[in-house]
Design an enzyme around this catalytic site. Sequence first.
Site, PDB file in Angstrom:
ATOM      1  N   ARG A 246       0.869  -1.180   0.000  1.00  0.00           N
ATOM      2  CA  ARG A 246       0.000   0.000   0.000  1.00  0.00           C
ATOM      3  C   ARG A 246       0.907   1.231   0.000  1.00  0.00           C
ATOM      4  O   ARG A 246       2.091   1.146   0.313  1.00  0.00           O
ATOM      5  CB  ARG A 246      -0.901  -0.007   1.223  1.00  0.00           C
ATOM      6  CG  ARG A 246      -1.815  -1.228   1.278  1.00  0.00           C
ATOM      7  CD  ARG A 246      -2.911  -1.053   2.313  1.00  0.00           C
ATOM      8  NE  ARG A 246      -3.644  -2.295   2.534  1.00  0.00           N
ATOM      9  CZ  ARG A 246      -4.658  -2.720   1.788  1.00  0.00           C
ATOM     10  NH1 ARG A 246      -5.069  -2.004   0.756  1.00  0.00           N
ATOM     11  NH2 ARG A 246      -5.271  -3.857   2.072  1.00  0.00           N
ATOM     12  N   GLY A 247       0.345   2.390  -0.337  1.00  0.00           N
ATOM     13  CA  GLY A 247       1.132   3.622  -0.377  1.00  0.00           C
ATOM     14  C   GLY A 247       2.118   3.595  -1.539  1.00  0.00           C
ATOM     15  O   GLY A 247       1.892   2.904  -2.532  1.00  0.00           O
ATOM     16  N   GLY A 273      -8.315   1.968  -5.262  1.00  0.00           N
ATOM     17  CA  GLY A 273      -7.157   2.848  -5.088  1.00  0.00           C
ATOM     18  C   GLY A 273      -6.155   2.657  -6.207  1.00  0.00           C
ATOM     19  O   GLY A 273      -5.689   3.614  -6.828  1.00  0.00           O
ATOM     20  N   ASP A 302     -13.561  -7.873  -1.961  1.00  0.00           N
ATOM     21  CA  ASP A 302     -14.857  -7.379  -1.468  1.00  0.00           C
ATOM     22  C   ASP A 302     -15.922  -7.315  -2.567  1.00  0.00           C
ATOM     23  O   ASP A 302     -17.095  -7.089  -2.269  1.00  0.00           O
ATOM     24  CB  ASP A 302     -14.711  -5.966  -0.874  1.00  0.00           C
ATOM     25  CG  ASP A 302     -13.861  -5.939   0.384  1.00  0.00           C
ATOM     26  OD1 ASP A 302     -13.474  -7.015   0.846  1.00  0.00           O
ATOM     27  OD2 ASP A 302     -13.589  -4.835   0.888  1.00  0.00           O
ATOM     28  N   MET A 345     -14.390 -10.186   5.388  1.00  0.00           N
ATOM     29  CA  MET A 345     -13.967  -8.941   4.758  1.00  0.00           C
ATOM     30  C   MET A 345     -15.149  -8.194   4.155  1.00  0.00           C
ATOM     31  O   MET A 345     -16.182  -8.781   3.866  1.00  0.00           O
ATOM     32  CB  MET A 345     -12.939  -9.231   3.677  1.00  0.00           C
ATOM     33  CG  MET A 345     -11.644  -9.736   4.252  1.00  0.00           C
ATOM     34  SD  MET A 345     -10.907 -10.940   3.187  1.00  0.00           S
ATOM     35  CE  MET A 345     -12.092 -12.217   3.208  1.00  0.00           C
ATOM     36  N   GLY A 346     -14.916  -6.926   3.909  1.00  0.00           N
ATOM     37  CA  GLY A 346     -15.957  -6.062   3.340  1.00  0.00           C
ATOM     38  C   GLY A 346     -15.924  -4.725   4.032  1.00  0.00           C
ATOM     39  O   GLY A 346     -16.589  -4.517   5.030  1.00  0.00           O
ATOM     40  N   ARG A 347     -15.072  -3.854   3.503  1.00  0.00           N
ATOM     41  CA  ARG A 347     -14.897  -2.531   4.126  1.00  0.00           C
ATOM     42  C   ARG A 347     -16.187  -1.715   4.043  1.00  0.00           C
ATOM     43  O   ARG A 347     -16.659  -1.209   5.037  1.00  0.00           O
ATOM     44  CB  ARG A 347     -13.830  -1.746   3.368  1.00  0.00           C
ATOM     45  CG  ARG A 347     -12.433  -1.948   3.825  1.00  0.00           C
ATOM     46  CD  ARG A 347     -11.619  -0.883   3.124  1.00  0.00           C
ATOM     47  NE  ARG A 347     -10.346  -1.387   2.648  1.00  0.00           N
ATOM     48  CZ  ARG A 347      -9.218  -1.281   3.336  1.00  0.00           C
ATOM     49  NH1 ARG A 347      -9.220  -0.716   4.514  1.00  0.00           N
ATOM     50  NH2 ARG A 347      -8.089  -1.731   2.830  1.00  0.00           N
ATOM     51  N   GLU A 401     -16.585  -6.635   8.043  1.00  0.00           N
ATOM     52  CA  GLU A 401     -15.680  -5.774   8.827  1.00  0.00           C
ATOM     53  C   GLU A 401     -16.120  -4.310   8.900  1.00  0.00           C
ATOM     54  O   GLU A 401     -15.870  -3.629   9.882  1.00  0.00           O
ATOM     55  CB  GLU A 401     -14.255  -5.855   8.272  1.00  0.00           C
ATOM     56  CG  GLU A 401     -14.119  -5.343   6.849  1.00  0.00           C
ATOM     57  CD  GLU A 401     -12.688  -5.350   6.333  1.00  0.00           C
ATOM     58  OE1 GLU A 401     -12.515  -5.647   5.153  1.00  0.00           O
ATOM     59  OE2 GLU A 401     -11.764  -5.057   7.106  1.00  0.00           O
ATOM     60  N   ARG A 456      -7.695 -14.522   2.393  1.00  0.00           N
ATOM     61  CA  ARG A 456      -7.007 -13.737   1.357  1.00  0.00           C
ATOM     62  C   ARG A 456      -5.833 -14.472   0.734  1.00  0.00           C
ATOM     63  O   ARG A 456      -5.484 -14.258  -0.427  1.00  0.00           O
ATOM     64  CB  ARG A 456      -6.460 -12.444   1.970  1.00  0.00           C
ATOM     65  CG  ARG A 456      -7.463 -11.365   2.074  1.00  0.00           C
ATOM     66  CD  ARG A 456      -6.901  -9.996   2.299  1.00  0.00           C
ATOM     67  NE  ARG A 456      -5.506  -9.869   2.661  1.00  0.00           N
ATOM     68  CZ  ARG A 456      -4.933  -8.722   2.969  1.00  0.00           C
ATOM     69  NH1 ARG A 456      -5.650  -7.622   2.974  1.00  0.00           N
ATOM     70  NH2 ARG A 456      -3.671  -8.638   3.279  1.00  0.00           N
TER      71      ARG A 456
HETATM   72  N1  ADP Z   1      -6.616   8.165  -5.313  1.00  0.00           N
HETATM   73  C1  ADP Z   1      -5.467   7.567  -5.600  1.00  0.00           C
HETATM   74  N2  ADP Z   1      -4.680   8.053  -6.586  1.00  0.00           N
HETATM   75  C2  ADP Z   1      -3.510   7.437  -6.882  1.00  0.00           C
HETATM   76  N3  ADP Z   1      -3.058   6.323  -6.273  1.00  0.00           N
HETATM   77  C3  ADP Z   1      -3.803   5.798  -5.295  1.00  0.00           C
HETATM   78  C4  ADP Z   1      -5.049   6.385  -4.907  1.00  0.00           C
HETATM   79  N4  ADP Z   1      -5.570   5.645  -3.899  1.00  0.00           N
HETATM   80  C5  ADP Z   1      -4.690   4.640  -3.671  1.00  0.00           C
HETATM   81  N5  ADP Z   1      -3.637   4.740  -4.500  1.00  0.00           N
HETATM   82  C6  ADP Z   1      -2.500   3.827  -4.542  1.00  0.00           C
HETATM   83  O1  ADP Z   1      -2.965   2.556  -5.003  1.00  0.00           O
HETATM   84  C7  ADP Z   1      -2.319   1.505  -4.288  1.00  0.00           C
HETATM   85  C8  ADP Z   1      -3.342   0.552  -3.717  1.00  0.00           C
HETATM   86  O2  ADP Z   1      -4.347   1.241  -2.980  1.00  0.00           O
HETATM   87  P1  ADP Z   1      -5.141   0.547  -1.788  1.00  0.00           P
HETATM   88  O3  ADP Z   1      -6.242   1.448  -1.405  1.00  0.00           O
HETATM   89  O4  ADP Z   1      -4.186   0.122  -0.723  1.00  0.00           O
HETATM   90  O5  ADP Z   1      -5.678  -0.807  -2.407  1.00  0.00           O
HETATM   91  P2  ADP Z   1      -6.800  -1.090  -3.493  1.00  0.00           P
HETATM   92  O6  ADP Z   1      -6.234  -0.824  -4.823  1.00  0.00           O
HETATM   93  O7  ADP Z   1      -7.111  -2.530  -3.270  1.00  0.00           O
HETATM   94  O8  ADP Z   1      -7.965  -0.182  -3.175  1.00  0.00           O
HETATM   95  C9  ADP Z   1      -1.456   2.156  -3.238  1.00  0.00           C
HETATM   96  O9  ADP Z   1      -0.119   2.072  -3.661  1.00  0.00           O
HETATM   97  C10 ADP Z   1      -1.942   3.576  -3.164  1.00  0.00           C
HETATM   98  O10 ADP Z   1      -0.908   4.469  -2.868  1.00  0.00           O
HETATM   99  O1  FBP Z   2      -3.977  -5.664   6.592  1.00  0.00           O
HETATM  100  P1  FBP Z   2      -4.087  -5.033   5.259  1.00  0.00           P
HETATM  101  O2  FBP Z   2      -3.143  -5.565   4.245  1.00  0.00           O
HETATM  102  O3  FBP Z   2      -4.060  -3.552   5.306  1.00  0.00           O
HETATM  103  O4  FBP Z   2      -5.474  -5.432   4.677  1.00  0.00           O
HETATM  104  C1  FBP Z   2      -6.680  -5.339   5.352  1.00  0.00           C
HETATM  105  C2  FBP Z   2      -7.767  -5.027   4.373  1.00  0.00           C
HETATM  106  O5  FBP Z   2      -7.585  -5.657   3.145  1.00  0.00           O
HETATM  107  C3  FBP Z   2      -8.831  -6.006   2.569  1.00  0.00           C
HETATM  108  O6  FBP Z   2      -8.817  -7.379   2.351  1.00  0.00           O
HETATM  109  C4  FBP Z   2      -9.103  -5.230   1.326  1.00  0.00           C
HETATM  110  O7  FBP Z   2      -7.954  -5.110   0.578  1.00  0.00           O
HETATM  111  P2  FBP Z   2      -7.929  -4.086  -0.646  1.00  0.00           P
HETATM  112  O8  FBP Z   2      -7.992  -2.679  -0.115  1.00  0.00           O
HETATM  113  O9  FBP Z   2      -6.662  -4.369  -1.329  1.00  0.00           O
HETATM  114  O10 FBP Z   2      -9.102  -4.420  -1.498  1.00  0.00           O
HETATM  115  C5  FBP Z   2      -9.862  -5.599   3.573  1.00  0.00           C
HETATM  116  O11 FBP Z   2     -10.876  -6.522   3.607  1.00  0.00           O
HETATM  117  C6  FBP Z   2      -9.085  -5.429   4.843  1.00  0.00           C
HETATM  118  O12 FBP Z   2      -9.590  -4.384   5.604  1.00  0.00           O
HETATM  119 MG    MG Z   3      -9.523   0.015  -1.897  1.00  0.00          MG
END
Ligand code: ADP
Ligand code: FBP
Ligand code: MG
Length: 530
Positions: A246-247, A273, A302, A345-347, A401, A456
């Site tokens: 992430r990030g 994201g 999710d 799961m399920g934010r 969740e 997962r």
């Molecule tokens: N609005 C955004 N614009 C650009 N990059 C983003 C944005 N939101 C999240 N990201 C990047 O996308 C990657 C995954 O985002 P994350 O929210 O953790 O998972 P997911 O893609 O499953 O929602 C991370 O590296 C994050 O920095």
């Molecule tokens: O501990 P982590 O890696 O942050 O992940 C927890 C979260 O990942 C999830 O499985 C969702 O992942 P994504 O955001 O990648 O879809 C959620 O259900 C849970 O809150």
């Molecule tokens: Mg997400």
Amino acid sequence: MASISHVITTATNPHLNLYHLTQTRSSTLRLSHSNSRRILNNTRVFAEHANSTSTSAIDFNDPDWKIKFQQDFESRFRLPHITDIFPDSPPIPSTFCLKMRTPIGKDIPGHYSLDEEWHGYINNNDRVLLKTINYSSPKSAGAECIDPNCTWVEQWVHRAGPREKIYYKPEEVKAAIVTCGGLCPGLNDVIRQIVITLEIYGVKKIVGIPFGYRGFSDKELIEVPLSRKVVQNIHLSGGSLLGVSRGGPGVNDIVDSLEERGINMLFVLGGNGTHAGANAIHSECCKRRLKVSVIGVPKTIDNDILLMDKTFGFDTAVEEAQRAINSAYIEAHSAYHGIGVVKLMGRSSGFIAMQASLSSGQVDVCLIPEVPFNSHGPHGILRHLQYLLEMKGSAVVCVAEGAGQNLLQNTNAKDASGNIVFGDIGVYIQQETKKYFKEIGVHADVKYIDPTYMIRACRANASDGILCTVLGQNAVHGAFAGYSGITVGLCNTHYAYFPIPEVISHPRLVDPNSRMWHRCLTSTGQPDFI
Ligand SMILES: Nc1ncnc2c1ncn2[C@@H]1O[C@H](COP(=O)(O)OP(=O)(O)O)[C@@H](O)[C@H]1O
Ligand SMILES: O=P(O)(O)OC[C@H]1O[C@](O)(COP(=O)(O)O)[C@@H](O)[C@@H]1O
Ligand SMILES: [Mg+2]
């Protein structure tokens, strides 16, 4: 460029516009929905629908509103193409033709049948119908209406698959794959299939970016060379061959890195994201006039991406959740006054909890983020659990969740991607249940199971394996066809391409008016907890 920014603006604005429209039309709605709860629900359906089908406030008195709506829809779902930036980019005959691999009997060796004899290509004008139910009334269960009469409006999206003309010479392609966000069953299956399909087109330079977007900026992380040989068996285990994170870096740094590495096809596997990031990368490439195709493959366990039947990993998650629910049931059933609590799961979307509860037939109470509930009070879940212990001696609760977050203390924490870190609703239910039964002097044996990471990390089941395979192939076809800023998904059992902004403007939610949620309630027999 104009068309690209148009897509982005119209994807975010219409929500507000149609929502506003719904508010101003509340008197019309009141005619068809007698109680306030129904009006509220209907408003929500309209508002949700706005993101998937409309672009602006519509004057339904205009006799041409339907045509205008469809034209607007067509322009919103138009797929950004590299010829938007490079109008003179020449198409070449596709190098993807499976028939080319089969020499015709008496022909000279090395001479293969002509492409024209192979009817395996998708025409650019092929379309898939997005909505398939003609609701005769806004009161129909789960009705998704555009106008107050729920008029039938055909909405077409672009069919995915290989095109006869392609916009990249395979020998000039350097393709990269990156997996971002949390783990999800099937990531390896998609990686594998992208690599295999790229090789069939004739691509030799294929790399994996390690640990999500971070791999673009962290100099210690080296890109992973990929080939059919490397990926042959990776689908036999869960996780991601490339790692996830992430990030990470900003869009400019990522595009700098693409330029430095000479990457001109980027396959991005992730959730909303990640897709927001992919779309920003696509826009930045357009701005810098780089001929790069950025293609997303939605990864969200999710199942919260708009407009798609389901996303990969979801099916496996529902299946794997059965083990946790069954264990909770056995524990509860075998104890004197046993209560099993399972958190899934399920934010923001309760699809996994809903489907897993339905599938198991062992759940008495299913709690999802979309449906508010009280824990205490005469209609709260605790009182109902007491009733269940009296009536049948045990009970099973399945909670998503993101459910009931209003009952918990705000953690104020965010993860590296900016997602809110939720309080643990499973622990809350476990503790409150123990406290409640102690207070009323009734014995209760509460067992809590959180199988999140066990689910997962699983490998994809057969059904998800197929989904991943087709999505991976179609991602490559989309890139060679010259599209960028798109993603691929299953739509009414067919595969389609979508402009990214259209599928991530907000999470797809369980509709409390849908037949599926009502089926779940029928199965659990739970009352409203309000
Ligand atoms: N609005 C955004 N614009 C650009 N990059 C983003 C944005 N939101 C999240 N990201 C990047 O996308 C990657 C995954 O985002 P994350 O929210 O953790 O998972 P997911 O893609 O499953 O929602 C991370 O590296 C994050 O920095
Ligand atoms: O501990 P982590 O890696 O942050 O992940 C927890 C979260 O990942 C999830 O499985 C969702 O992942 P994504 O955001 O990648 O879809 C959620 O259900 C849970 O809150
Ligand atoms: Mg997400």
